[in-house]
Design a protein around this motif. Structure first.
Motif, PDB file in Angstrom:
ATOM      1  N   ILE A 653       0.849  -1.203   0.000  1.00 32.73           N
ATOM      2  CA  ILE A 653       0.000   0.000   0.000  1.00 32.73           C
ATOM      3  C   ILE A 653       0.879   1.245   0.000  1.00 32.73           C
ATOM      4  CG2 ILE A 653      -1.655   1.323   1.379  1.00 32.73           C
ATOM      5  CD1 ILE A 653      -2.751  -1.439   2.332  1.00 32.73           C
ATOM      6  N   GLY A 654       1.966   1.167   0.774  1.00 35.81           N
ATOM      7  CA  GLY A 654       2.897   2.291   0.849  1.00 35.81           C
ATOM      8  C   GLY A 654       3.474   2.630  -0.513  1.00 35.81           C
ATOM      9  N   HIS A 655       3.852   1.595  -1.254  1.00 32.42           N
ATOM     10  CA  HIS A 655       4.395   1.863  -2.596  1.00 32.42           C
ATOM     11  C   HIS A 655       3.321   2.524  -3.463  1.00 32.42           C
ATOM     12  CE1 HIS A 655       8.224   0.137  -1.796  1.00 32.42           C
ATOM     13  NE2 HIS A 655       7.760  -1.092  -1.574  1.00 32.42           N
ATOM     14  N   ALA A 674       7.759   2.879  -8.607  1.00 31.29           N
ATOM     15  CA  ALA A 674       7.145   2.557  -7.305  1.00 31.29           C
ATOM     16  C   ALA A 674       6.112   1.447  -7.473  1.00 31.29           C
ATOM     17  CB  ALA A 674       6.494   3.793  -6.707  1.00 31.29           C
ATOM     18  N   LEU A 675       5.321   1.529  -8.524  1.00 30.82           N
ATOM     19  CA  LEU A 675       4.289   0.506  -8.746  1.00 30.82           C
ATOM     20  C   LEU A 675       4.930  -0.866  -9.008  1.00 30.82           C
ATOM     21  CD1 LEU A 675       1.718   2.503 -10.879  1.00 30.82           C
ATOM     22  CD2 LEU A 675       1.392   1.615  -8.568  1.00 30.82           C
ATOM     23  N   ASP A 676       6.085  -0.831  -9.623  1.00 32.68           N
ATOM     24  CA  ASP A 676       6.785  -2.098  -9.893  1.00 32.68           C
ATOM     25  C   ASP A 676       7.214  -2.787  -8.592  1.00 32.68           C
ATOM     26  OD1 ASP A 676       6.410  -1.873 -12.539  1.00 32.68           O
ATOM     27  OD2 ASP A 676       8.420  -1.073 -12.998  1.00 32.68           O
ATOM     28  N   LYS A 677       7.364  -1.977  -7.546  1.00 36.38           N
ATOM     29  CA  LYS A 677       7.808  -2.561  -6.264  1.00 36.38           C
ATOM     30  C   LYS A 677       6.673  -3.256  -5.525  1.00 36.38           C
ATOM     31  CE  LYS A 677      11.637   0.577  -5.453  1.00 36.38           C
ATOM     32  NZ  LYS A 677      11.985   1.849  -4.812  1.00 36.38           N
ATOM     33  N   VAL A 678       5.450  -3.041  -5.972  1.00 34.64           N
ATOM     34  CA  VAL A 678       4.314  -3.696  -5.306  1.00 34.64           C
ATOM     35  C   VAL A 678       4.377  -5.185  -5.617  1.00 34.64           C
ATOM     36  CG1 VAL A 678       1.804  -3.865  -5.231  1.00 34.64           C
ATOM     37  CG2 VAL A 678       2.894  -1.635  -5.440  1.00 34.64           C
TER      38      VAL A 678
ATOM     39  N   ILE B 282      -7.579   2.762   0.643  1.00 31.28           N
ATOM     40  CA  ILE B 282      -7.529   1.546   1.461  1.00 31.28           C
ATOM     41  C   ILE B 282      -7.515   1.918   2.930  1.00 31.28           C
ATOM     42  CG2 ILE B 282      -6.057  -0.392   2.106  1.00 31.28           C
ATOM     43  CD1 ILE B 282      -5.294  -0.372  -0.955  1.00 31.28           C
ATOM     44  N   ARG B 283      -8.438   1.307   3.659  1.00 34.85           N
ATOM     45  CA  ARG B 283      -8.538   1.553   5.105  1.00 34.85           C
ATOM     46  C   ARG B 283      -7.619   0.568   5.805  1.00 34.85           C
ATOM     47  NH1 ARG B 283      -9.248   1.986  10.253  1.00 34.85           N
ATOM     48  NH2 ARG B 283     -11.244   2.770  11.087  1.00 34.85           N
ATOM     49  N   LEU B 284      -6.554   1.095   6.392  1.00 29.42           N
ATOM     50  CA  LEU B 284      -5.656   0.226   7.157  1.00 29.42           C
ATOM     51  C   LEU B 284      -6.365  -0.222   8.430  1.00 29.42           C
ATOM     52  CD1 LEU B 284      -2.443   2.356   6.706  1.00 29.42           C
ATOM     53  CD2 LEU B 284      -2.887   0.130   5.692  1.00 29.42           C
TER      54      LEU B 284
END
Lengths: 816, 311
Positions: A653-655, A674-678, B282-284
């Motif tokens: 989610i962070g990425h 960044a999306l590739d890191k998901v 997205i709800r954590l």
């Protein structure tokens, strides 16, 4: 009065008959017996003659009887029957002293002979020796048959106003002669005087049924009604009496008293004024008149009236100063009220009520410490008066000496179980002491005191509500619920009871009810705000309304800080912040997460890390430009703590957030990195596709703006093929194709969009395509519609529509 | 082709005649500037009027020059003449569109600045002229586009809309053709005397009626200052007067020769929120829970004690 005299004459005849009967009873059937029989016959005859008023002949018969009795006595001086017969003769001849002389030796010899005692009593009474007669008559009157003795005593005690002593005989007489209606007037008066008002009214009612015009009886009955509290009936009687005798000042006074009791002070005032015309110096009337004026709020007049009561009525009257003190207090002149009350006390230092009043005035003037002293003095003067103890209790309450106040109120209740204010005082004091115990952490002691407060005054909602809170807080919800259920109907409406009920409902798991009760309690200004806030917070937390929960715990925490509340508050703000972050509300998330962060130590360690992550993600939503925030979050995600498998989802989610940040900055290359890191795209769900599409879109726009329509078409077309459904995408793809000369493909797409109403650009684009084909009317209509939107180019296109309208006359009537 | 040659020949003959007419005796020492005049859109009713004006203006200009130079005017009645002979003059006082086509430094322009109009005999709206023949003065190859972008506001492409655009020698001729119903309408500067009685169905833009363009730079430069000074100081009759510079109408006309926007306007892309990137919605989730209510220390309700009313 003539009626009463007539009644006495009747009584006299009855005595005579009774005496004759007694003498007959005394006759014995011996030799003298025959002679005594003759005497008794003569007595009978005399009696009948007296009844007929033939006094001369009656005298002859009495003489005959007297001669016989005397003869017998001469032969046998101790002959009892003859003596009793002769006594009867002497009584009828009103020779009472002779009667006494005749019977006294017999009484000395036969002290237990009730006949002798009775007759001697009668003679003594009539001869003026009432003192000696009464004890003898009291003995005789014990025999119900001797009701004449009772009657004589009734009259005797009436004359000497010994109501208690006489009442016994009145009742005996009434029992012995229930049909003697005439006697009821006197007996009713006895009841009135003996303060037996119910009986007085009942007796006088009977009398007045037979003699409805008897004014004294009517007055007495009205007085009795007044005393027993039947003010309205008393008032009606006085009204009638006053109509019949408008000049009887006593009726004016009595009706004025009724009106005052009826809170009809204005009418009372008029009556008192009329009364005072005839009795201008009547102290009580003057005082009551002033009192009326005070009650009517006519303070200036009341003051003048009290002063007049002091000069015309009674100079140096302490009650006048008492009245003036009351006027001053009513006017809010508290110092003057104290001064006047002091004067009253100076004039009558031994008057308990005045000392008590001075104390009360001191308290009302905000000087409760001095008040206590004066109430103590009043108590010293009249130790039995519960009211002074109650007043002292108020003083001590004002001084916040709840334990001592409790003592005073308790003493008041001991003195008078119905003492006004005592129970309420006890309840308040015990509630205060219970609250103090609760504050000191002694919840058992608090519960016990609050329970006692409830018992002292079941109507006190505060004690009951507090008791329920204390019990519920200690886990004894059943006891709390029971106490609330047992509240009197009126107390149940109290907002504090509502607040406590909300708590119980919460602990019972009835969340909706708890919320409803809490809302109502708050609307009613409950004092149990801390309880209500906790209920609201707990219910909101259960329902997932974290905004409300956080605010409620905020409030509860301010009222009573505790670790549990800090945790609840931090948790609520964390949940609220995450909710807002998920909605993309960066500003809202910043506020909530910031508050959660202030008490982060209270959170679960994993939640603390989630909070840290959320704060970094929020930066991407709010930072402008967002590059720095994107880099910072990327760095955080690279940290060791996020490498564990359990953090994989959060990391992905962070990425997504990092990619979003780069997209906001227009840097699609970094966004794609960044999306590739998901690792698990499902963690991001639709968001991953949306971010990729956004990156594509940014690039396609860039190409379109740079005139690379083919490039733009390629990207949008690919996005569309991936299944993206978006009117903007449709419009833009059609725009690229139009620019590539593929108007035939673009037009139908725009038509569909125009029909569906969005986006506005489709209006223009279709109009532009039509215009290019020479369909100027169609173009003009669409340009006009586009010109009415808020699109940025609307004004320019409106101008184009105007040109077409001018050239072709569109919209101006008679268009070709 | 033959016609064209014949026309060129006629123009040449006429031009030569004018040269002969204007080449009066002059002071040999003073520089003589030859000024070509081609003004098909100016409001002259006849050729004679135009020639008379040219003669007068040349004389006034020469007088104003006070011997710094002399002037020889050469009037061209048609575009063919102007095209054929313009290269031989030192300066041109000419139509804006012609000047744009030909190029050269524009140093002055006439103050008269009429809007461009479309005059019709039997129509009240441009829309009524669809498929009809219209006329205009023949000035340059881009004139139809110029009219499309000015009079027609860019919303009509004249070439496709009218069946034919006839180029006549000047606007007088074009307007005369309308009056004689040879054409349905004609483009001409608004206010042209020959337009009297016709319906002005559209107008727009501004026509650069007269521009002064340098042809022989080397010949002008020695007297450029004197020439400009004399030029701006000389009244120019129906052209008003001359001022330095090419003028705004000329500059705008330069940009008004492209395809009209009705044919070129690009499509718009939607820049709305629909395609904007959105943060992951997205709800954590959390692990911690709000603990049960803890009421210890919560403030209880304070009892109140109401005293009964005063005695």
């Amino acid at each position: 009065m003539s009626g009463r005299r007539h009644a006495f004459a009747q009584r006299a005849r009855v005595f005579a008959v009774a005496l004759v009967a007694l003498s007959l009873l005394a006759a014995a059937p011996t030799d003298p017996t025959r002679r005594l029989k003759d005497a008794d016959d003569a007595m009978d005859s005399a009696r009948a003659l007296i009844a007929r008023g033939e006094t001369t002949t009656a005298k002859k018969r009495l003489d005959e009887a007297g001669k016989i009795y005397r003869d017998v006595l001469r032969q046998s001086p101790e002959q009892r029957e003859a003596a009793l017969g002769l006594s009867g003769v002497l009584f009828l001849e009103k020779r009472f002293d002779d009667g006494v002389a005749l019977l006294r030796p017999f009484h000395d010899r036969l002290p237990d002979d009730v006949d002798v005692t009775h007759q001697l009593g009668l003679h003594l009474y009539r001869s003026g020796e009432q003192q000696n007669a009464v004890p003898l008559l009291e003995v005789a009157a014990k025999d119900p048959q001797r009701f004449d003795a009772s009657w004589l005593l009734v009259q005797h005690y009436y004359r000497v106003a010994d109501w208690e002593a006489g009442l016994v005989h009145a009742e005996r007489y009434l029992t012995a002669r229930p049909d003697d209606t005439e006697a009821l007037a006197l007996i009713g008066t006895y009841y009135l005087k003996a303060e037996q008002y119910d009986r007085a009214v009942a007796t006088l009612d009977r009398y007045l049924a037979a003699y409805p015009d008897n004014v004294p009886a009517r007055v007495n009955r009205a007085n009795a009604l007044f005393r027993k509290g039947q003010i309205d009936r008393a008032g009606e009687e006085y009204e009638r009496l006053l109509r019949e005798q408008p000049d009887r000042s006593r009726f004016l006074y009595n009706l004025a008293s009724v009106r005052m009791k009826q809170s009809r002070c204005d009418e009372a005032l008029g009556l008192l004024d009329r009364f005072l015309v005839s009795e201008p110096k009547n102290g009580p009337a003057l005082y009551f008149r002033a009192d009326c004026l005070l009650k009517l709020g006519r303070f200036d007049d009341a003051q003048a009236a009290f002063e007049r009561a002091g000069t015309d009525g009674e100079s140096k009257n302490p009650w006048v100063w008492y009245g003036l003190s009351r006027v001053a207090l009513k006017r809010g002149q508290r110092d003057l009220a104290v001064t006047n009350a002091k004067k009253a006390v100076d004039l009558a230092s031994g008057e308990a009520e005045l000392a008590a009043w001075l104390g009360t005035v001191y308290r009302k003037a905000g000087r409760p410490a001095e008040a206590v002293g004066w109430h103590d003095r009043a108590i010293g003067l009249d130790p039995g008066a519960a009211a002074y103890q109650v007043e002292k209790g108020y003083d001590l309450w004002a001084l916040e000496r709840a334990d001592e106040a409790l003592g005073a109120f308790t003493k008041a209740l001991e003195l008078d179980a119905a003492a006004i204010g005592a129970s309420q005082g006890i309840a308040a004091a015990k509630t205060a002491l219970g609250n103090a115990a609760w504050k000191a952490g002694e919840s058992d002691k608090a519960a016990s005191l609050l329970s006692e407060a409830m018992r002292a005054d079941p109507n006190t909602a505060v004690a009951r509500a507090n008791f329920a809170v204390v019990k519920a807080a200690s886990g004894k919800v059943d006891e709390a619920r029971a106490a609330l259920d047992q509240a009197p109907a009126e107390a149940k409406k109290h907002p504090d009871i509502g607040a406590a009920s909300a708590l119980v409902a919460l602990l019972d798991g009835r969340f909706d009810e708890a919320r409803t009760l809490a809302t109502a309690a708050r609307a009613g200004n409950t004092q149990l705000v801390g309880v209500v806030a906790q209920v609201e917070g707990q219910v909101a937390a259960k329902k997932g309304d974290w905004d409300l929960a956080a605010k409620a715990f905020d409030e509860a925490l301010q009222l009573a800080p505790s670790a549990a509340l800090e945790q609840a508050r931090a948790q609520s703000y964390l949940e609220l912040g995450l909710e807002r972050l998920g909605r993309g509300d960066g500003g809202g998330a910043r506020d909530a997460l910031g508050k959660a962060n202030r008490a982060a130590a209270r959170l679960d360690p994993d939640d603390r890390q989630t909070l840290e992550f959320a704060l970094a993600a929020m930066g991407i939503l709010t930072a402008d430009p967002p590059e720095g925030a994107a880099k910072a979050l990327a760095a955080t995600l690279g940290g060791a703590r996020y490498q564990a498998a359990s953090w994989a989802r959060v990391r992905d989610i962070g990425h997504g957030y990092v990619a979003y940040g780069w997209l906001r900055a227009g840097n699609t290359a970094e966004a794609r990195k960044a999306l590739d890191k998901v690792r698990d795209r499902t963690a991001l769900g639709a968001a991953w596709d949306a971010l990729v599409t956004s990156a594509d879109d940014v690039e396609a726009r860039r190409a379109f703006a740079g005139g690379d329509f083919a490039g733009a078409e390629r990207i949008w077309s690919a996005v569309a093929q991936r299944g993206a459904k978006d009117p903007a995408l449709d419009n833009n793809l059609a725009a690229a194709r139009f620019m590539l000369g593929r108007a035939a493909e673009a037009e139908p797409v725009w038509k569909v969009l125009v029909d569906s109403g969005a986006p506005a650009e489709a209006l223009y684009n279709l109009g532009n395509a039509l215009g290019r084909k020479g369909d100027h009317k169609g173009a003009w209509e669409l340009f006009k519609r586009y010109g009415q939107t808020t699109a940025p180019q609307a004004e320019r296109i409106r101008e184009r529509a105007d040109v077409k309208a001018r050239l072709f006359g569109f919209g101006q009537g008679g268009t070709p | 082709m033959i016609q064209k040659v014949r026309r060129l020949l006629a123009a040449w003959t006429l031009g030569a005649a004018f040269i002969a007419t204007l080449a009066g005796p002059s002071a040999a020492r003073a520089e003589e500037l030859t000024v070509g005049v081609f003004l098909p859109q100016a409001s002259f009713a006849t050729n004679a009027e135009r020639s008379a004006w040219a003669e007068r203006f040349a004389a006034d200009l020469a007088a104003a020059a006070k011997g710094a130079f002399t002037i020889r005017a050469q009037v061209f009645a048609r575009r063919e003449d102007a095209v054929a002979f313009a290269g031989r003059v030192d300066l041109l006082v000419t139509d804006g569109l012609f000047a744009l086509e030909r190029g050269g430094e524009a140093i002055a322009h006439a103050t008269v600045g009429p809007q461009v109009g479309l005059y019709a005999a039997d129509a009240k709206r441009v829309g009524e002229l669809a498929g009809k023949v219209v006329a205009c003065a023949e000035c340059g190859p881009s004139e139809a586009l110029f009219y499309g972008n000015t009079v027609l506001g860019g919303e009509l492409a004249p070439a496709g809309f009218f069946s034919e655009i006839k180029s006549l020698k000047d606007s007088s001729a074009a307007l005369a053709a309308v009056k004689s119903r040879q054409v349905a309408a004609a483009f001409a500067p608004v206010g042209h005397p020959a337009a009297a009685g016709l319906e002005l169905v559209a107008q727009g833009g501004e026509y650069p009626v007269a521009i002064v363009v340098v042809v022989q730079k080397a010949r002008l430069d020695p007297v450029r200052a004197a020439f400009l000074q004399a030029l701006v100081g000389t009244p120019a009759g129906p052209l008003g007067s001359f001022v330095e510079g090419a003028g705004d109408a000329y500059a705008r006309a330069r940009g008004a020769r492209g395809q009209p926007r009705v044919l070129t306007a690009p499509a718009f892309v939607t820049g709305g929120a629909e395609m904007k990137p959105v943060a992951p919605p997205i709800r954590l989730t959390t692990r911690g829970k709000v603990g049960p209510a803890q009421l210890g220390g919560t403030p209880l309700a304070r009892p109140t004690l109401t005293e009964p009313g005063e005695p």
